[in-house]
Design an enzyme around this catalytic site. Structure first.
Site: not given
Ligand SMILES: Cc1cc2nc3c(=O)[nH]c(=O)nc-3n(C[C@H](O)[C@H](O)[C@H](O)COP(=O)(O)OP(=O)(O)OC[C@H]3O[C@@H](n4cnc5c(N)ncnc54)[C@H](O)[C@@H]3O)c2cc1C
Length: 311
Positions: A132, A98, A183
């Protein structure tokens, strides 16, 4: 989006509640359903166990919104240790990072240089880093850092949240630039209706549309790759059917799920020959992650509240 989900996501940012919840034994016990452990050793054991069951993994050292340079540097150092440990153990596992844990709140250049250390080491080890995606205040900056990283490194990919109105255009732009390693997920934060779809069927449709865009032959010809991250059978069946009808082999994409969620479905998909990667979080900063998991399913919250009262 339900009021409960909105409230829980707001509470996931509350320091006061965090201090309270993390001290209660029952929360720690329940968090263990979603978190592999507090140490790298525990996480590695979980990863190797998944590998033995035919699953891939991605390791997440829990943490977000760090407020000092030292914390951000320590978080990146922990990822370097994790990469070495994965290599030594021969694990089939990459890492997920992150950017607010890498110091995004402290400056884009600082964050970039910090996360670059991880991506560089992963490249040397033949591994991969997934960036992410966090709440919408970070979307543009996260994409900007991803583009910067891709100018130097091929071994990283990004997350796209289907609930954001902008996502279809982002996906198309990244594919056109030849850096569409995605993703794809629904999105875990609480976003306003001005920028995000808020009802489940629309988000599901948006996710399926992104799957089509990424798996389309012309996208794959430009190097696009889709990791479909969802526990929703509607999305999983849609993806599998689309791939089947377009002669796309199961090795050309993957499914991803979170540690501890829908384990039977994870195993069933592996038995059917699909690639399945499990997101394995570990560390002591599990509170916001745990609260987002509670927000995703009312039954989780009820279970937690009952355990809390009985504890
Ligand atoms: C590998 C992975 C990585 C992710 N990375 C990000 C990211 O970077 N940024 C981001 O914003 N979001 C991320 N997410 C979260 C994602 O955006 C969704 O919030 C989450 O996956 C729930 O959506 P769903 O597609 O599973 O569908 P849903 O419609 O929410 O769920 C479908 C079904 O799955 C089960 N389920 C889902 N969630 C839970 C839960 N918490 N507990 C128990 N059962 C559950 C239930 O049976 C539910 O009916 C990630 C998800 C995965 C799987």
């Amino acid at each position: 989006m339900s009021l409960m989900r909105t409230t829980l996501i707001a509470l996931s940012r509350s320091r006061g509640l965090q201090d309270l919840i993390v001290r209660v034994p029952v929360s720690r016990r329940m968090a263990r359903r979603f978190v592999s452990g507090e140490t790298l050793e525990e996480a590695l054991a979980a990863v190797l166990n998944l590998n033995r069951q035919g699953m891939l993994a991605t390791l997440d050292h829990l943490g977000e919104n760090v407020t000092s340079h030292a914390e951000a540097i320590a978080a990146a150092d922990e990822y370097l240790l994790a990469l070495e440990a994965l290599q030594q153990a021969g694990a089939r596992c990459n890492v997920s990072v992150k950017l607010t844990q890498m110091g995004l709140d402290l400056g884009e250049d600082f964050c970039f240089s910090n996360v670059s250390r991880i991506v560089r080491r992963a490249a040397e080890l033949g591994n991969f880093v997934r960036i992410d995606m966090e709440g919408s205040p970070y979307t543009a900056r996260t994409l900007a850092i991803y583009r910067r990283l891709r100018r130097q490194f091929a071994n990283c990919g990004i997350v796209i949240q289907a609930y954001l109105h902008r996502s279809q255009a982002d996906v198309e732009a990244l594919i056109a630039e030849g850096i569409g390693h995605f993703r794809l997920c629904k999105g875990a934060y609480d976003e306003p209706a001005s920028i995000a779809y808020r009802d489940r069927p629309t988000v599901t449709r948006a996710l399926n549309a992104l799957v089509c865009t990424c798996l389309a032959p012309e996208s794959r010809a430009r190097g696009a790759y889709a990791a479909v991250a969802s526990h929703d059978e509607e999305v999983i069946n849609f993806t599998a059917a689309y791939a089947y009808h377009h002669d796309i082999p199961p090795t050309a994409y993957e499914f991803q799920m979170l540690y501890g969620i829908r384990r039977e479905l994870q195993a069933a998909l592996v038995r059917r020959g699909y690639q399945m990667r499990i997101y394995v979080p570990y560390g002591t900063h599990w509170y916001p992650y745990f609260m987002r998991r509670l927000a995703e399913r009312p039954a989780n919250l009820l279970f937690f509240l009952r355990a809390l009262v009985g504890d």
